[in-house]
Motif scaffolding. Structure first.
Motif, PDB file in Angstrom:
ATOM      1  N   GLY A  75     -12.079  -1.039  -2.335  1.00  0.00           N
ATOM      2  CA  GLY A  75     -10.960  -1.480  -3.153  1.00  0.00           C
ATOM      3  C   GLY A  75     -10.981  -2.930  -3.575  1.00  0.00           C
ATOM      4  O   GLY A  75      -9.946  -3.499  -3.897  1.00  0.00           O
ATOM      5  N   THR A  76     -12.166  -3.553  -3.589  1.00  0.00           N
ATOM      6  CA  THR A  76     -12.245  -4.985  -3.898  1.00  0.00           C
ATOM      7  C   THR A  76     -12.777  -5.280  -5.295  1.00  0.00           C
ATOM      8  O   THR A  76     -12.917  -6.441  -5.665  1.00  0.00           O
ATOM      9  N   GLY A  77     -13.068  -4.246  -6.067  1.00  0.00           N
ATOM     10  CA  GLY A  77     -13.666  -4.441  -7.383  1.00  0.00           C
ATOM     11  C   GLY A  77     -12.643  -4.571  -8.496  1.00  0.00           C
ATOM     12  O   GLY A  77     -11.519  -5.035  -8.280  1.00  0.00           O
ATOM     13  N   VAL A  78     -13.046  -4.152  -9.672  1.00  0.00           N
ATOM     14  CA  VAL A  78     -12.209  -4.337 -10.860  1.00  0.00           C
ATOM     15  C   VAL A  78     -11.652  -3.028 -11.430  1.00  0.00           C
ATOM     16  O   VAL A  78     -11.037  -3.033 -12.493  1.00  0.00           O
ATOM     17  N   SER A  79     -11.856  -1.930 -10.723  1.00  0.00           N
ATOM     18  CA  SER A  79     -11.282  -0.666 -11.176  1.00  0.00           C
ATOM     19  C   SER A  79      -9.754  -0.741 -11.110  1.00  0.00           C
ATOM     20  O   SER A  79      -9.207  -1.469 -10.274  1.00  0.00           O
ATOM     21  N   PRO A  80      -9.075   0.007 -11.950  1.00  0.00           N
ATOM     22  CA  PRO A  80      -7.603  -0.051 -11.944  1.00  0.00           C
ATOM     23  C   PRO A  80      -6.980   0.231 -10.574  1.00  0.00           C
ATOM     24  O   PRO A  80      -5.936  -0.327 -10.254  1.00  0.00           O
ATOM     25  N   PRO A  97     -10.487 -19.051   1.760  1.00  0.00           N
ATOM     26  CA  PRO A  97     -11.370 -18.753   0.628  1.00  0.00           C
ATOM     27  C   PRO A  97     -12.848 -19.014   0.875  1.00  0.00           C
ATOM     28  O   PRO A  97     -13.695 -18.368   0.261  1.00  0.00           O
ATOM     29  N   GLY A  98     -13.184 -19.921   1.795  1.00  0.00           N
ATOM     30  CA  GLY A  98     -14.591 -20.230   2.044  1.00  0.00           C
ATOM     31  C   GLY A  98     -15.402 -19.022   2.467  1.00  0.00           C
ATOM     32  O   GLY A  98     -16.556 -18.861   2.051  1.00  0.00           O
ATOM     33  N   MET A  99     -14.823 -18.160   3.282  1.00  0.00           N
ATOM     34  CA  MET A  99     -15.563 -16.970   3.733  1.00  0.00           C
ATOM     35  C   MET A  99     -15.812 -16.014   2.575  1.00  0.00           C
ATOM     36  O   MET A  99     -16.916 -15.490   2.424  1.00  0.00           O
ATOM     37  N   ALA A 100     -14.790 -15.781   1.755  1.00  0.00           N
ATOM     38  CA  ALA A 100     -14.959 -14.880   0.612  1.00  0.00           C
ATOM     39  C   ALA A 100     -15.978 -15.456  -0.374  1.00  0.00           C
ATOM     40  O   ALA A 100     -16.809 -14.723  -0.922  1.00  0.00           O
ATOM     41  N   GLU A 101     -15.926 -16.767  -0.576  1.00  0.00           N
ATOM     42  CA  GLU A 101     -16.881 -17.414  -1.481  1.00  0.00           C
ATOM     43  C   GLU A 101     -18.297 -17.303  -0.943  1.00  0.00           C
ATOM     44  O   GLU A 101     -19.240 -17.040  -1.712  1.00  0.00           O
ATOM     45  N   ALA A 102     -18.479 -17.489   0.354  1.00  0.00           N
ATOM     46  CA  ALA A 102     -19.805 -17.381   0.959  1.00  0.00           C
ATOM     47  C   ALA A 102     -20.372 -15.981   0.787  1.00  0.00           C
ATOM     48  O   ALA A 102     -21.566 -15.813   0.474  1.00  0.00           O
ATOM     49  N   MET A 103     -19.522 -14.962   0.980  1.00  0.00           N
ATOM     50  CA  MET A 103     -19.994 -13.586   0.808  1.00  0.00           C
ATOM     51  C   MET A 103     -20.427 -13.343  -0.634  1.00  0.00           C
ATOM     52  O   MET A 103     -21.474 -12.746  -0.881  1.00  0.00           O
ATOM     53  N   ARG A 104     -19.637 -13.795  -1.581  1.00  0.00           N
ATOM     54  CA  ARG A 104     -19.988 -13.609  -2.994  1.00  0.00           C
ATOM     55  C   ARG A 104     -21.275 -14.348  -3.344  1.00  0.00           C
ATOM     56  O   ARG A 104     -22.135 -13.817  -4.044  1.00  0.00           O
ATOM     57  N   LEU A 108     -24.619 -12.480  -4.581  1.00  0.00           N
ATOM     58  CA  LEU A 108     -25.091 -12.749  -5.937  1.00  0.00           C
ATOM     59  C   LEU A 108     -26.614 -12.904  -5.978  1.00  0.00           C
ATOM     60  O   LEU A 108     -27.239 -12.657  -7.003  1.00  0.00           O
ATOM     61  N   LYS A 109     -27.206 -13.234  -4.851  1.00  0.00           N
ATOM     62  CA  LYS A 109     -28.669 -13.327  -4.771  1.00  0.00           C
ATOM     63  C   LYS A 109     -29.315 -11.947  -4.866  1.00  0.00           C
ATOM     64  O   LYS A 109     -30.495 -11.827  -5.160  1.00  0.00           O
ATOM     65  N   LYS A 110     -28.519 -10.911  -4.612  1.00  0.00           N
ATOM     66  CA  LYS A 110     -29.044  -9.542  -4.587  1.00  0.00           C
ATOM     67  C   LYS A 110     -28.615  -8.713  -5.787  1.00  0.00           C
ATOM     68  O   LYS A 110     -29.326  -7.808  -6.198  1.00  0.00           O
ATOM     69  N   THR A 111     -27.415  -9.006  -6.323  1.00  0.00           N
ATOM     70  CA  THR A 111     -26.910  -8.214  -7.451  1.00  0.00           C
ATOM     71  C   THR A 111     -25.946  -9.035  -8.300  1.00  0.00           C
ATOM     72  O   THR A 111     -25.100  -9.748  -7.748  1.00  0.00           O
ATOM     73  N   PRO A 112     -26.061  -8.901  -9.621  1.00  0.00           N
ATOM     74  CA  PRO A 112     -25.098  -9.605 -10.476  1.00  0.00           C
ATOM     75  C   PRO A 112     -23.684  -9.032 -10.349  1.00  0.00           C
ATOM     76  O   PRO A 112     -22.713  -9.675 -10.726  1.00  0.00           O
ATOM     77  N   HIS A 113     -23.568  -7.838  -9.806  1.00  0.00           N
ATOM     78  CA  HIS A 113     -22.250  -7.217  -9.627  1.00  0.00           C
ATOM     79  C   HIS A 113     -21.397  -7.942  -8.598  1.00  0.00           C
ATOM     80  O   HIS A 113     -20.187  -7.727  -8.537  1.00  0.00           O
ATOM     81  N   ALA A 114     -22.020  -8.809  -7.791  1.00  0.00           N
ATOM     82  CA  ALA A 114     -21.267  -9.559  -6.780  1.00  0.00           C
ATOM     83  C   ALA A 114     -20.171 -10.396  -7.419  1.00  0.00           C
ATOM     84  O   ALA A 114     -19.122 -10.618  -6.814  1.00  0.00           O
ATOM     85  N   MET A 115     -20.394 -10.842  -8.641  1.00  0.00           N
ATOM     86  CA  MET A 115     -19.381 -11.678  -9.289  1.00  0.00           C
ATOM     87  C   MET A 115     -18.139 -10.866  -9.677  1.00  0.00           C
ATOM     88  O   MET A 115     -17.125 -11.444 -10.064  1.00  0.00           O
ATOM     89  N   PRO A 133     -16.837  -4.973   0.677  1.00  0.00           N
ATOM     90  CA  PRO A 133     -17.061  -3.920  -0.325  1.00  0.00           C
ATOM     91  C   PRO A 133     -17.002  -2.527   0.308  1.00  0.00           C
ATOM     92  O   PRO A 133     -17.142  -2.380   1.527  1.00  0.00           O
ATOM     93  N   GLY A 134     -16.853  -1.535  -0.536  1.00  0.00           N
ATOM     94  CA  GLY A 134     -16.782  -0.160  -0.059  1.00  0.00           C
ATOM     95  C   GLY A 134     -18.132   0.485   0.178  1.00  0.00           C
ATOM     96  O   GLY A 134     -18.241   1.435   0.942  1.00  0.00           O
ATOM     97  N   SER A 135     -19.178  -0.024  -0.448  1.00  0.00           N
ATOM     98  CA  SER A 135     -20.497   0.582  -0.271  1.00  0.00           C
ATOM     99  C   SER A 135     -21.042   0.239   1.111  1.00  0.00           C
ATOM    100  O   SER A 135     -20.786  -0.850   1.640  1.00  0.00           O
ATOM    101  N   LEU A 136     -21.805   1.156   1.680  1.00  0.00           N
ATOM    102  CA  LEU A 136     -22.374   0.952   3.007  1.00  0.00           C
ATOM    103  C   LEU A 136     -23.258  -0.288   3.021  1.00  0.00           C
ATOM    104  O   LEU A 136     -23.126  -1.159   3.883  1.00  0.00           O
ATOM    105  N   LYS A 137     -24.140  -0.410   2.060  1.00  0.00           N
ATOM    106  CA  LYS A 137     -25.042  -1.553   1.989  1.00  0.00           C
ATOM    107  C   LYS A 137     -24.251  -2.846   1.789  1.00  0.00           C
ATOM    108  O   LYS A 137     -24.469  -3.842   2.480  1.00  0.00           O
ATOM    109  N   GLY A 138     -23.329  -2.848   0.852  1.00  0.00           N
ATOM    110  CA  GLY A 138     -22.557  -4.044   0.533  1.00  0.00           C
ATOM    111  C   GLY A 138     -21.693  -4.531   1.677  1.00  0.00           C
ATOM    112  O   GLY A 138     -21.614  -5.734   1.943  1.00  0.00           O
ATOM    113  N   CYS A 139     -21.033  -3.612   2.376  1.00  0.00           N
ATOM    114  CA  CYS A 139     -20.139  -4.052   3.456  1.00  0.00           C
ATOM    115  C   CYS A 139     -20.930  -4.663   4.601  1.00  0.00           C
ATOM    116  O   CYS A 139     -20.536  -5.687   5.160  1.00  0.00           O
TER     117      CYS A 139
END
Length: 166
Positions: A75-80, A97-104, A108-115, A133-139
């Motif tokens: 539930g962290t993306g841009v879907s409605p 915010p520092g932790m969320a920024e660090a994760m992003r 971002l080094k792995k996928t442009p979707h991180a933004m 994130p909701g994906s197994l790899k992403g979380c």
């Protein structure tokens, strides 16, 4: 060495998961990963992508189950229907915010979707709430980014008064 309460709750945010139409692999793997790090699991749940249901689960994790660390997955993306960040902000006293920024930044080094991630990290009482994130790899990848900082963060949130630079 920092001493802190190392209890964890995992809240999976998924319409399909809450209806039993999808297996909760992300929540299960987060649970196992934190257990391997010495955390004690105190509660796991799956809720639909509804702001009120997410808020209720976060408050329950902190106030009823006394989780020092609450991880959400999904539930962290841009879907409605992605409203996990809004629900988290609504129940937090302060944001980190520092932790969320660090994760992003690391993602971002792995996928442009991180933004596209709107994940937030916040504090409620003496508990830390982290959106993943909701994906197994992403979380799991995002958890690894902040894992080393969690004990210090939890100790400080729980009232440790030792000098940070000592």
């Amino acid at each position: 060495m920092e001493r802190c309460r190392k209890t964890v709750a995992v809240v999976t945010v998924s319409d399909k998961g809450s209806r039993g139409e999808r297996e909760d692999t992300s929540g299960a793997q987060l649970w196992e990963r934190l257990h391997a790090e010495g955390y004690t699991g105190v509660w796991r749940t799956i809720v639909p992508d509804e702001k009120a249901a997410i808020q209720e689960a976060l408050v329950e994790a902190v106030e009823k189950h006394r989780a020092a660390l609450v991880l959400t997955t999904g539930g962290t993306g841009v879907s409605p229907r992605d409203v996990t960040p809004e629900a988290t902000v609504a129940v937090c006293d302060r944001l980190l915010p520092g932790m969320a920024e660090a994760m992003r930044m690391e993602s971002l080094k792995k996928t442009p979707h991180a933004m596209l991630s709107r994940a937030v990290v916040g504090i409620r009482g003496d508990s830390l709430i982290v959106n993943l994130p909701g994906s197994l790899k992403g979380c799991l990848e995002n958890l690894e980014v902040i894992l080393a900082a969690l004990p210090h963060a939890l100790a400080k949130i729980q009232g440790d008064t030792a000098d940070c630079g000592a």
